[in-house]
Design an enzyme around this catalytic site. Structure first.
Site, PDB file in Angstrom:
ATOM      1  N   ASP A 180       0.862  -1.174   0.000  1.00 19.20           N
ATOM      2  CA  ASP A 180       0.000   0.000   0.000  1.00 19.20           C
ATOM      3  C   ASP A 180       0.901   1.228   0.000  1.00 19.20           C
ATOM      4  OD1 ASP A 180      -2.389   1.512   0.160  1.00 19.20           O
ATOM      5  OD2 ASP A 180      -2.099   1.775   2.316  1.00 19.20           O
ATOM      6  N   GLU A 200      -1.524  -1.608  -6.039  1.00 16.61           N
ATOM      7  CA  GLU A 200      -2.774  -0.999  -6.503  1.00 16.61           C
ATOM      8  C   GLU A 200      -2.558  -0.238  -7.813  1.00 16.61           C
ATOM      9  OE1 GLU A 200      -5.324   0.314  -2.660  1.00 16.61           O
ATOM     10  OE2 GLU A 200      -3.406   1.325  -2.886  1.00 16.61           O
ATOM     11  N   CYS A 217     -12.315  -5.113   6.505  1.00 15.85           N
ATOM     12  CA  CYS A 217     -11.523  -5.813   7.518  1.00 15.85           C
ATOM     13  C   CYS A 217     -10.805  -6.991   6.857  1.00 15.85           C
ATOM     14  CB  CYS A 217     -12.429  -6.299   8.643  1.00 15.85           C
ATOM     15  SG  CYS A 217     -11.578  -7.313   9.882  1.00 15.85           S
ATOM     16  N   CYS A 244     -12.115 -10.593   8.675  1.00 17.06           N
ATOM     17  CA  CYS A 244     -13.429 -11.213   8.442  1.00 17.06           C
ATOM     18  C   CYS A 244     -14.115 -10.723   7.167  1.00 17.06           C
ATOM     19  CB  CYS A 244     -14.356 -10.975   9.640  1.00 17.06           C
ATOM     20  SG  CYS A 244     -14.781  -9.220   9.907  1.00 17.06           S
ATOM     21  N   CYS A 274     -12.703  -3.294  14.000  1.00 15.97           N
ATOM     22  CA  CYS A 274     -13.810  -3.896  13.250  1.00 15.97           C
ATOM     23  C   CYS A 274     -14.975  -4.183  14.202  1.00 15.97           C
ATOM     24  CB  CYS A 274     -13.350  -5.181  12.571  1.00 15.97           C
ATOM     25  SG  CYS A 274     -14.667  -6.068  11.715  1.00 15.97           S
ATOM     26  N   CYS A 318     -15.717  -8.447  14.055  1.00 12.31           N
ATOM     27  CA  CYS A 318     -14.824  -9.429  14.697  1.00 12.31           C
ATOM     28  C   CYS A 318     -13.953  -8.799  15.782  1.00 12.31           C
ATOM     29  CB  CYS A 318     -13.947 -10.116  13.648  1.00 12.31           C
ATOM     30  SG  CYS A 318     -12.733  -9.018  12.847  1.00 12.31           S
ATOM     31  N   ASP A 322      -3.151   1.428   7.177  1.00  8.96           N
ATOM     32  CA  ASP A 322      -2.307   1.136   6.025  1.00  8.96           C
ATOM     33  C   ASP A 322      -1.940  -0.343   5.934  1.00  8.96           C
ATOM     34  OD1 ASP A 322      -2.316   3.833   5.290  1.00  8.96           O
ATOM     35  OD2 ASP A 322      -0.646   4.281   6.620  1.00  8.96           O
TER      36      ASP A 322
END
Length: 262
Positions: free
Chosen positions: A58, A163, A215, A218, A234, A237, A244
């Site tokens: 990232d 990306e 997330c 999950c 989250c 979960c 990042d």
């Protein structure tokens, strides 16, 4: 020495030994009046021994590159390190250009047959080269830093997932445009592309859609987070995420999923 057609033998300096057969040479002159010989070499297979490791990357502003393993490569603002000195020469350049234009206009009014051109004003040319030198120094420092990061990543991992960021859209955010332009994300991607091709590694490019809000544990979609939200938990979960690192894990999972589909 290097032998060039019509020029003969020329002395040159290089950072490393030339390995392989020279196929072509391009001579390039920079804005600071420096000459560079760009060599195209015919080399044998340069594949690096595999590590069987995979990583998602990232990119950001506060940290340049964040890996799915939790490693962060810090952003270095090379432009700000010499900002004051460069700005002083930029002011001198603007002032000397104005004075030169005024002198040229004065000569034209006097109807002199041979009036000076802008290239003949030595003080203006000196300031122009100094500004170019500072810009070149920043560019060289940034490129060297990117080379060190990309070479380390290609040596450490067999599969790299990144990306496909549309930088033109991000540059429209005026409060972040300069910081984003300084990161050179496009240059980082180009380096990874040709180094992976050189060394027999795999580079996967994915769509960045929702990679920072899902997330990685999950798969719950927590919605859009503002840029000032660097960590979040989250609600499904209860896993606590670094924004990042979570995004880089999602990037890796999406990239590996694409290879399985293929």
């Amino acid at each position: 020495f290097i032998k060039l057609p019509k020029l003969g033998y020329l002395r040159y300096r290089a950072g490393r030994k030339i390995v392989g057969k020279i196929k072509a040479v391009t001579i390039r002159k920079s804005s600071t009046n420096k000459y560079y010989a760009v060599l195209s070499l015919d080399c044998e297979n340069q594949a690096i021994k595999g590590t069987n490791k995979k990583v998602g990357l990232d990119v950001g502003v506060s940290d340049l590159v964040i890996t799915s393993d939790g490693q962060k490569y810090q952003t270095i603002r090379f432009d700000k390190l010499i900002e004051y000195k460069k700005h002083q020469w930029e002011k001198k350049l603007a002032r000397r250009r104005l004075l030169a234009f005024k002198d040229i206009q004065k000569q034209k009014k006097l109807r002199l047959l041979e009036h000076k051109s802008l290239d003949q004003y030595k003080n203006y040319q000196k300031a122009k080269i100094m500004v170019a030198k500072y810009s070149e120094k920043v560019a060289n420092q940034r490129k060297d830093y990117l080379h060190k990061i990309t070479t380390e990543l290609v040596n450490s991992y067999d599969t790299i997932v990144i990306e496909d960021i549309k930088i033109n859209k991000l540059l429209k955010k005026h409060n972040l445009a300069r910081a984003i332009a300084n990161q050179s994300w496009r240059e980082l991607r180009l380096m990874l592309e040709y180094k992976c091709a050189w060394y027999g590694k795999q580079l996967i490019v994915i769509d960045p859609y929702k990679t920072s809000q899902i997330c990685s544990q999950c798969g719950y979609d927590d919605g859009k987070h503002e840029l000032d939200v660097r960590t979040w938990t989250c609600p499904h979960c209860h896993a606590h995420h670094d924004r990042d690192i979570n995004a880089s894990k999602n990037i890796l999972n999406t990239g590996l999923g694409q290879t399985l589909v293929r």
